[in-house]
Design an enzyme around this catalytic site. Structure first.
Site, PDB file in Angstrom:
ATOM      1  N   GLU A 199       0.807  -1.295  -0.055  1.00 18.87           N
ATOM      2  CA  GLU A 199      -0.044   0.063  -0.176  1.00 18.87           C
ATOM      3  C   GLU A 199       0.752   1.291  -0.019  1.00 18.87           C
ATOM      4  O   GLU A 199       0.723   2.317   1.078  1.00 18.87           O
ATOM      5  CB  GLU A 199      -1.155   0.167   1.172  1.00 18.87           C
ATOM      6  CG  GLU A 199      -1.982  -1.143   1.414  1.00 18.87           C
ATOM      7  CD  GLU A 199      -2.947  -0.927   2.162  1.00 18.87           C
ATOM      8  OE1 GLU A 199      -2.980   0.024   3.081  1.00 18.87           O
ATOM      9  OE2 GLU A 199      -3.891  -1.779   2.385  1.00 18.87           O
ATOM     10  N   GLU A 240      -5.142  -8.652   0.964  1.00 16.46           N
ATOM     11  CA  GLU A 240      -5.735  -8.372   2.081  1.00 16.46           C
ATOM     12  C   GLU A 240      -7.081  -8.244   1.970  1.00 16.46           C
ATOM     13  O   GLU A 240      -7.683  -7.506   0.923  1.00 16.46           O
ATOM     14  CB  GLU A 240      -5.051  -6.987   2.944  1.00 16.46           C
ATOM     15  CG  GLU A 240      -3.851  -7.130   3.487  1.00 16.46           C
ATOM     16  CD  GLU A 240      -3.362  -5.656   4.121  1.00 16.46           C
ATOM     17  OE1 GLU A 240      -4.129  -4.992   4.430  1.00 16.46           O
ATOM     18  OE2 GLU A 240      -2.174  -5.681   4.302  1.00 16.46           O
TER      19      GLU A 240
HETATM   20  C1  GAL Z   1      -4.393  -2.188   5.709  1.00 14.04           C
HETATM   21  C2  GAL Z   1      -2.919  -2.239   6.137  1.00 14.04           C
HETATM   22  C3  GAL Z   1      -2.433  -3.297   7.105  1.00 14.04           C
HETATM   23  C4  GAL Z   1      -3.434  -3.284   8.143  1.00 14.04           C
HETATM   24  C5  GAL Z   1      -5.293  -3.118   7.714  1.00 14.04           C
HETATM   25  C6  GAL Z   1      -6.164  -3.081   8.649  1.00 14.04           C
HETATM   26  O1  GAL Z   1      -4.195  -0.967   5.153  1.00 14.04           O
HETATM   27  O2  GAL Z   1      -2.158  -2.826   5.052  1.00 14.04           O
HETATM   28  O3  GAL Z   1      -1.330  -3.010   7.423  1.00 14.04           O
HETATM   29  O4  GAL Z   1      -3.181  -2.335   9.219  1.00 14.04           O
HETATM   30  O5  GAL Z   1      -5.136  -1.839   6.808  1.00 14.04           O
HETATM   31  O6  GAL Z   1      -5.974  -1.855   9.403  1.00 14.04           O
END
Ligand code: GAL
Length: 473
Positions: free
Chosen positions: A166, A366
């Site tokens: 990200e 994710e």
């Molecule tokens: C994403 C990030 C993660 C985690 C997730 C949930 O944006 O890549 O590191 O923090 O959000 O908060």
């Protein structure tokens, strides 16, 4: 209909070094370690990254739990501020080498494919203070040196690498919206940082290609794609969505896959005198060294409308001049995290990659749901009965499955996150794991969603009977 996923589909989850390991035996502070030292009150309940989920000490038992959940893959990251002793020479820290070797070997021994990322918002703070962090091309060179050490040390066993997680969040959090250190509002610097992060990724890919001779290793980038939806079909709203898409998604997606920044974006930055400094040689590297595959983080959609105020107004230039956030009436929300729930976006992302990005291989790197105070859902045996997370995954996987049926080239699904972990300034406010973590005792317990996930991973298939969604969409 049985919803079977393709053979060898990746089932697992994602975490990161700074969010799971804890600061144990680390010689250098990353920006978050430092920010917490300076301003603990800016972190939820004043909990910092010192212990995180204790992965540094408990990785063996943590990985056993993931094995128990049938994971065949796990993404984490190597912390620059742990591995390297001297950033300028790239000398390595022996305890860190031991630690990462043990983690990687344990994963492989448990049948969990190690997927390694190199940068997860965690630049060593010294490099910010000395050089301005990602504002500086010197730091790009130092990052390449760090990557070189990672490939040398672990490339014999790690076959799946990612340059950044990200990167747009570094730009937005640190240089536009003030939610990450250094918390500036500076459009010009923001654009230089975006460019330098793209350059760093391409240069690391170049190095990787030079160093890797065997064909079974791949490298990519992980991007949070938040598909932009206009509030209405009016030309103004559509134009706002188009520009938002350029800044939030295509600023990284286009160079990563096509080797070029969108021309329209470059023109717009030029007109506003905020275009980055680049050289022909650098642009040639970005052009040539594109990714092998892509990781997509998806949490929520991005809805926008035409801005209330003219983008030609006087004042600090920032990208959000061109669009206003739009809240869809009646939208479904995860109120704890403040994010809209919109599973269909995963299908839209898949089709957009298929149509506009050559159907490059990708995986969901994710996806997940952060819920506060999950103790309220514990049953008498202490297991968190997180039916909402099962529904959330079911809905997203259903759309993903449909997209794959229609030809999307998706090879895996990683949930954020295996074990409840530390989440930046939100610290432990919201929990995302398949496994809960009592942060006072570090006792870890599989949640109901963990058992569900185990079955799905084992069968490579969504359960047929489990389609009684609590909420319809
Ligand atoms: C994403 C990030 C993660 C985690 C997730 C949930 O944006 O890549 O590191 O923090 O959000 O908060």
């Amino acid at each position: 209909m049985v919803k079977k996923f393709p053979e060898n589909f990746w089932w697992g989850a994602a975490t990161s070094g700074p969010q799971s390991e804890g600061r144990f035996n680390k010689q250098h502070a990353n920006v978050f370690d430092y920010w917490f030292e300076q301003s603990p009150e800016e972190f939820y309940d004043q909990i910092g990254p010192d212990v995180a989920s204790n992965f540094y000490n408990s990785f063996e038992s943590d990985l056993s739990m993931m094995e128990e959940l049938s994971f065949n893959s796990l993404r984490t990251s190597i912390q620059w501020s742990r591995l390297i002793d001297d950033f300028e020479t790239g000398s390595v820290n022996q305890d860190a080498v031991r630690f990462y070797n043990e983690v990687i070997d344990t994963m492989i021994q448990k049948g969990i494919r190690p997927v390694m990322n190199l940068h997860h918002f965690d630049i060593p703070v010294e490099l910010y203070h000395k050089y301005g962090g990602w504002e500086s091309k010197k730091v790009v060179e130092l990052f390449v040196l760090f990557a070189k050490r990672c490939f040398e040390l672990f490339g014999d066993r790690v076959k799946d690498w990612f340059t950044h997680n990200e990167p747009i969040v570094v730009v937005e959090g640190g240089y536009l919206h003030q939610f990450h250190y250094p918390k500036l509002v500076d459009g010009k610097k923001a654009m230089q940082v975006a460019y330098n992060l793209n350059l760093a990724s391409a240069k690391v890919i170049q190095l990787f290609k030079e160093m890797t001779t065997s064909g079974d290793s791949r490298i990519g980038i992980i991007l949070n794609l938040t598909p932009t939806y206009p509030a209405t079909n009016s030309a103004e709203d559509q134009q706002a969505a188009h520009i938002a898409e350029l800044f939030t998604n295509r600023l990284f997606l286009d160079p990563a896959i096509k080797g070029e920044f969108p021309e329209e974006l470059v023109e717009l930055l030029k007109e506003n005198q905020v275009l980055w400094e680049s050289t022909k040689e650098e642009l040639a590297i970005i052009k040539q060294y594109t990714i092998d595959y892509l990781g997509v983080n998806y949490y929520h959609p991005h809805r926008v409308k035409a801005p209330d105020i003219s983008p030609n107004s006087v004042g600090e230039w920032v990208p959000d001049r061109y669009y206003d956030e739009y809240e869809l009436p009646g939208r479904r929300m995860n109120l704890d995290r403040g994010w809209e729930i919109y599973p269909k976006a995963i299908y839209d992302i898949a089709l957009s990659i298929k149509e506009h990005y050559g159907n490059i291989a990708w995986f969901v790197s994710e996806n997940g749901m952060g819920i506060s105070n999950e103790e309220r859902y514990q049953d008498e045996t202490g297991v968190v009965n997180d039916r909402y997370r099962i529904d959330f995954m079911t809905e997203h996987l259903t759309y993903l499955h449909q997209a794959i049926e229609e030809g999307a080239n998706c090879f895996g699904y990683h949930l954020w996150t295996p074990i409840d972990c530390w989440s930046w300034s939100n610290a432990y406010k919201n929990r995302y794991g398949l496994i809960s973590n009592n942060i006072h005792t570090q006792i870890k317990t599989i949640k109901r969603s963990g058992y569900w996930f185990k079955q799905v991973a084992k069968d490579n298939c969504l359960p047929q009977s489990d389609v009684t969604f609590s909420t319809k969409f």
